[in-house]
Design an enzyme around this catalytic site. Structure first.
Site, PDB file in Angstrom:
ATOM      1  N   HIS A   9      26.844  29.322  33.898  1.00 16.64           N
ATOM      2  CA  HIS A   9      26.485  29.744  35.248  1.00 16.64           C
ATOM      3  C   HIS A   9      25.369  30.773  35.198  1.00 16.64           C
ATOM      4  O   HIS A   9      25.526  31.826  34.572  1.00 16.64           O
ATOM      5  CB  HIS A   9      27.711  30.332  35.963  1.00 16.64           C
ATOM      6  N   TYR A  19      31.379  34.858  46.170  1.00 15.33           N
ATOM      7  CA  TYR A  19      32.149  36.078  46.472  1.00 15.33           C
ATOM      8  C   TYR A  19      31.880  36.446  47.935  1.00 15.33           C
ATOM      9  O   TYR A  19      30.723  36.574  48.335  1.00 15.33           O
ATOM     10  CB  TYR A  19      31.694  37.237  45.595  1.00 15.33           C
ATOM     11  N   PRO A  74      40.436  42.177  39.159  1.00 12.53           N
ATOM     12  CA  PRO A  74      39.768  40.952  38.683  1.00 12.53           C
ATOM     13  C   PRO A  74      38.378  40.715  39.288  1.00 12.53           C
ATOM     14  O   PRO A  74      37.650  39.848  38.837  1.00 12.53           O
ATOM     15  CB  PRO A  74      40.728  39.838  39.099  1.00 12.53           C
ATOM     16  N   LYS A 127      36.364  41.010  34.348  1.00  8.43           N
ATOM     17  CA  LYS A 127      36.206  41.781  33.119  1.00  8.43           C
ATOM     18  C   LYS A 127      37.440  41.827  32.222  1.00  8.43           C
ATOM     19  O   LYS A 127      37.334  42.204  31.052  1.00  8.43           O
ATOM     20  CB  LYS A 127      35.792  43.223  33.459  1.00  8.43           C
ATOM     21  N   TYR A 187      27.544  42.312  35.342  1.00  9.71           N
ATOM     22  CA  TYR A 187      28.342  41.081  35.503  1.00  9.71           C
ATOM     23  C   TYR A 187      28.274  40.212  34.233  1.00  9.71           C
ATOM     24  O   TYR A 187      29.288  39.715  33.764  1.00  9.71           O
ATOM     25  CB  TYR A 187      27.847  40.286  36.708  1.00  9.71           C
TER      26      TYR A 187
END
Ligand code: APR
Ligand code: PHB
Length: 392
Positions: free
Chosen positions: A74, A203, A295, A299, A387
């Site tokens: 991704h 998100y 979450p 991580k 990220y």
């Protein structure tokens, strides 16, 4: 029965198994002990986004073949705020880094298969596992299995037994300091064998609450909606979940989402916890045994992997070079990366969720965070770098 090994590992989750495989590849003898069965461990639905460092460790451990074949790389993800969609271009913001969608369950299966293929000593369904003499030169484990008492004499013990394990309890009064933040909401998650709504993750910060569209493969999806901590998963049907998810998704995704029966539904509370230090004499904590993250930033699994990287290198250096430098510096090195991931996970949780006591001012601040992320290269780069995972 008494047996001897160099490193005794408590916990057969990702941390314990990855450490065991890296040690084996380096010729360092190790034994893994877990209190439940393999099936129980593989039945847990957990994370699904791997940093490149985690994928690299799987390769280093010689168990990366299926991950390389089946993972979904991704290069970005969508952030949505009040129906406004903005893509975070991880690949270009980080100079070519990406994340890999591959379930923790699959990673654990690969590690278990490799351990079994090498016929490495592993005890499942072990009762009353207990670490002894961690402050001495000759630590050991005791446990019972099938009515037989066992003792494992070792040089070191790796506490990879998660947040509810025995190792945290044993050292709780041995100078451990715990830092904790509990969030006033949870995540209701659903796993279903339906194609993901989008090729990348989504998100969402919505007035009804956070939502996340994730995936395990091109045919298996993982979705979450923020819920109150008082919610009971028994009160939710799959249809109720799908309706709530569609209320929170941006219009295009809401119309495209493919629904289906739930393979699993569960509610996870959100909290941040760090225990310091991560070393107590000959006992070393790694993974959830030492820290928990909400979450939101994906991580948890990746921090377990970086702890294992530092701990493995410390043990390798000890046995190869008769050096204690890595061992003595393990806690400091691991905690530096842990706290950076804790900060990022706390920040992303703060920006993306609806807090029960939010003021209109707080809501405007969230909106301005979104504006920064969609208009400032520096802000979006900082998000992307965290990220994909900071360097080890
Ligand atoms: N004795 C033996 N084994 C134990 C004990 C005990 N007293 N207590 C716990 N265990 C085992 C559990 O059965 C589990 O299999 O330790 C293992 C810990 O595994 P995880 O909880 O998966 O922790 P870790 O390996 O650090 O992986 C962290 O897992 O929970 C997720 O979100 C978390 O993705 C992160 C990852
Ligand atoms: C998941 O797929 O379970 C997942 C993905 C990304 C997150 C959290 C969970 O940030």
């Amino acid at each position: 029965m008494t047996i001897r090994t160099q490193v005794a590992i408590i916990g057969s989750g990702p941390a314990g198994l990855l450490l065991g495989q890296l040690l084996f590849k380096a010729g360092i003898d190790n034994i893994v002990v877990d209190r439940v069965s393999k099936e129980h461990i593989l039945g847990r639905i957990r994370a699904g986004v791997l940093e490149e460092g985690t994928a690299g460790l799987m390769d280093q451990a010689g168990v990366g073949a299926r991950l390389q074949l089946e993972n979904l790389p991704h290069d970005g993800f969508d952030l949505v705020f009040d129906n406004e969609v903005h893509r975070i271009d991880l690949f270009n913001l980080t100079g070519g880094k990406r994340v890999h969608v591959y379930g923790q369950t699959e990673m654990t299966q690969d590690l278990m298969d490799a351990r079994e293929a090498e016929n490495l000593t592993t005890f499942y369904d072990a009762q009353n596992v207990f670490p002894h003499d961690i402050d001495g030169e000759s630590p050991y484990l005791t446990f019972e299995k099938d009515g037989t008492s066992h003792r494992i004499d070792c040089d070191f013990i790796a506490g990879c037994d998660g947040f509810h394990g025995i190792c945290r309890k044993v050292v709780a009064d041995n100078g451990m300091q715990t830092f904790e933040k509990v969030y006033p909401f949870g995540w209701l998650g659903l796993l279903s064998d339906v194609p993901p709504v989008h090729e990348e993750l989504i998100y969402v910060n919505h007035s009804l609450g956070f939502a996340l569209c994730s995936q395990r493969s091109k045919t298996r999806s993982r979705y979450y909606v923020q819920c109150a901590v008082s919610e009971n998963v028994e009160d939710w049907t799959a249809d109720m979940f799908w309706d709530e998810l569609r209320r929170r998704l941006p219009d295009e995704a809401a119309q495209k989402v493919i629904t289906g029966p739930a393979l699993e539904m569960s509610i996870a509370p959100l909290c941040s916890v760090v225990s310091e230090p991560m070393r107590f004499g000959r006992l070393f904590l790694a993974g959830d045994a030492a820290h928990i993250v909400p979450p939101t930033g994906a991580k948890g699994l990746n921090l377990a992997a970086s702890d294992v990287h530092y701990l493995f290198e410390a043990f390798r250096e000890h046995y190869a070079d008769n050096s204690t430098a890595g061992i003595d510096d393990y806690s400091r090195r691991a905690l530096l990366r842990v706290w950076n991931a804790e900060r990022f996970s706390w920040w992303m949780t703060s920006v993306m969720h609806r807090f029960p006591d939010m003021s209109t001012f707080d809501r405007r601040i969230q909106r301005s965070e979104f504006y920064q992320l969609t208009h400032s290269q520096a802000a979006s780069t900082a998000l992307a770098e965290n990220y994909v995972g900071l360097p080890y």
